[in-house]
Design an enzyme around this catalytic site. Structure first.
Site, short mmCIF file in Angstrom:
data_model
loop_
_atom_site.label_atom_id
_atom_site.label_comp_id
_atom_site.label_asym_id
_atom_site.label_seq_id
_atom_site.Cartn_x
_atom_site.Cartn_y
_atom_site.Cartn_z
N ASN A 9 0.90 -1.21 -0.04
CA ASN A 9 -0.10 0.13 -0.01
C ASN A 9 0.88 1.24 -0.06
O ASN A 9 1.42 1.59 1.02
CB ASN A 9 -0.92 -0.04 1.44
CG ASN A 9 -1.74 1.29 1.53
OD1 ASN A 9 -1.74 2.02 0.56
ND2 ASN A 9 -2.48 1.38 2.61
N LYS A 11 0.29 3.95 -0.23
CA LYS A 11 -0.71 5.24 0.43
C LYS A 11 -0.45 6.57 -0.28
O LYS A 11 -0.57 6.48 -1.71
CB LYS A 11 -0.12 5.61 1.82
CG LYS A 11 -0.25 4.27 2.76
CD LYS A 11 -0.12 4.69 4.17
CE LYS A 11 -0.29 3.06 5.04
NZ LYS A 11 -0.38 3.29 6.17
N HIS A 95 -9.66 1.05 4.94
CA HIS A 95 -8.30 1.23 5.72
C HIS A 95 -8.62 1.95 6.83
O HIS A 95 -9.20 2.96 6.82
CB HIS A 95 -7.40 1.92 4.73
CG HIS A 95 -6.34 1.74 5.32
ND1 HIS A 95 -5.49 2.59 6.19
CD2 HIS A 95 -4.78 0.95 5.21
CE1 HIS A 95 -4.20 2.52 6.62
NE2 HIS A 95 -3.89 1.27 6.11
N GLU A 97 -6.75 4.45 7.92
CA GLU A 97 -6.90 5.88 7.77
C GLU A 97 -8.04 6.52 7.24
O GLU A 97 -8.37 7.52 7.48
CB GLU A 97 -5.51 6.22 6.90
CG GLU A 97 -4.31 5.80 7.89
CD GLU A 97 -3.18 5.55 6.85
OE1 GLU A 97 -3.19 5.52 5.61
OE2 GLU A 97 -2.01 5.03 7.28
N GLU A 167 -5.25 -5.19 10.75
CA GLU A 167 -4.53 -4.22 10.84
C GLU A 167 -4.53 -3.51 12.16
O GLU A 167 -5.50 -2.53 12.24
CB GLU A 167 -4.32 -3.03 9.83
CG GLU A 167 -4.19 -3.55 8.16
CD GLU A 167 -3.68 -2.65 7.45
OE1 GLU A 167 -2.40 -2.80 6.98
OE2 GLU A 167 -4.25 -1.54 7.24
N GLY A 173 2.36 2.32 10.87
CA GLY A 173 3.19 3.11 10.77
C GLY A 173 4.11 3.87 12.00
O GLY A 173 4.62 4.77 11.75
N SER A 212 3.31 -2.03 10.28
CA SER A 212 4.84 -2.14 10.45
C SER A 212 5.51 -3.41 10.22
O SER A 212 6.56 -3.96 10.74
CB SER A 212 5.28 -1.67 12.01
OG SER A 212 4.52 -0.47 12.19
P1 PGA Z 1 2.68 0.23 7.78
O1 PGA Z 1 1.40 0.50 7.08
O2 PGA Z 1 3.26 -1.02 7.06
O3 PGA Z 1 3.46 1.62 7.16
O4 PGA Z 1 2.66 0.16 9.15
C1 PGA Z 1 0.33 -0.51 6.87
C2 PGA Z 1 -0.95 -0.23 6.27
O5 PGA Z 1 -1.30 0.74 6.61
O6 PGA Z 1 -1.54 -0.83 5.46
#
Ligand code: PGA
Length: 251
Positions: A9, A11, A95, A97, A167, A173, A212
């Site tokens: 992803n 982003k 997601h 976010e 997740e 992140g 992460s």
């Molecule tokens: P990250 O993000 O690997 O940077 O923690 C994962 C995600 O949001 O899909």
């Protein structure tokens, strides 16, 4: 036997030139053919990535799509039929976010999931708990509620052609990864919940872990029985790191 999957992803990262570089590096990777691999660029660059990865086994997905399947009067949105037309195979829905920052509640997520499937895209449904929910012992309740909402609205058969990503929000992140056992416990609970509805679909569906994941922790996470790969954010922007994660999923 479930095929493992690694999804990158990207982003809201990239420019035409940085994405051209990333595509070139991805094309040079030795990738395992036993793993389904997909990258999810920002919408604006999907065509560039689809064209750039032509002939490569990496597939392309979108990070979001509209609640309506087909084109129409919906300013600023992109329909899943348009994403399919552009060469996407997958779309991420729900997601955290977007749930948190764009106010996407389960009802919207469910509509997006259904619209994506209606256009032949495979939805990657993201579910997961916030830190305070984990600390108050409500992880399984939260995840089960998010999943249950979709089962209730769309039925169980939709999971025959979908992927679920667990997740934990506190792991995204942040550099904080769930331990393999913490992730496995949630994945097992998700599979059990699905299995109470339809065992065959529960056994077949891929459950990805996200939060992460990097080359250094991927192998250990993917060795757990109910973890079928990963949804990778930050580490997917580095082709070599992403390649290593893909190889960990292939072992
Ligand atoms: P990250 O993000 O690997 O940077 O923690 C994962 C995600 O949001 O899909």
């Amino acid at each position: 036997m479930r095929r493992t999957m690694v999804a990158g992803n990207w982003k809201m990262h990239g420019t035409r030139s940085s994405i051209a570089e990333l595509i070139n590096s991805l094309r040079c990777l030795a990738l395992p053919s036993s793993v389904d691999i997909a990258v999810f660029p920002p919408c604006l660059y999907i065509k560039q990535v689809v064209d750039g990865l032509k002939g490569n086994l990496i597939q392309v997905g979108a990070q979001n799509s509209a609640v309506e399947p087909t084109q129409g009067a919906l300013t600023g949105e992109i329909s899943p039929s348009q994403l399919a037309d552009a060469g996407c195979s997958y779309v991420i829905v729900g997601h955290s976010e977007r749930r948190r920052m764009m106010g996407e509640h389960d009802g919207i997520v469910n509509r997006k999931f259904a619209a994506a499937q209606a256009c032949g895209l495979i939805p990657v449904l993201c579910i997961g708990e916030a830190l305070e929910q984990r600390e108050s012992g409500n992880t399984l309740k939260v995840v089960s509620y998010q999943l249950g909402s979709l089962i209730k609205e769309l039925g169980m058969s939709v999971f025959a052609n979908a992927v679920i990503a667990y997740e934990p929000i506190w792991g995204i992140g942040t550099g904080l990864t769930a331990t393999p056992q913490q992730a496995q416990d949630v994945h097992a609970a998700i599979r059990t919940q699905l299995s109470e509805e339809t065992s065959e679909i529960a056994q077949g569906i891929r459950l990805l872990y996200g939060g992460s994941v990097k080359a250094a922790n991927a192998a250990e996470l993917f060795s757990m029985p109910d973890i079928d790969g990963g949804l990778i954010g930050g580490a997917s922007l580095n082709a070599n790191e992403f390649g290593e994660i893909c190889r960990a999923a292939g072992n």
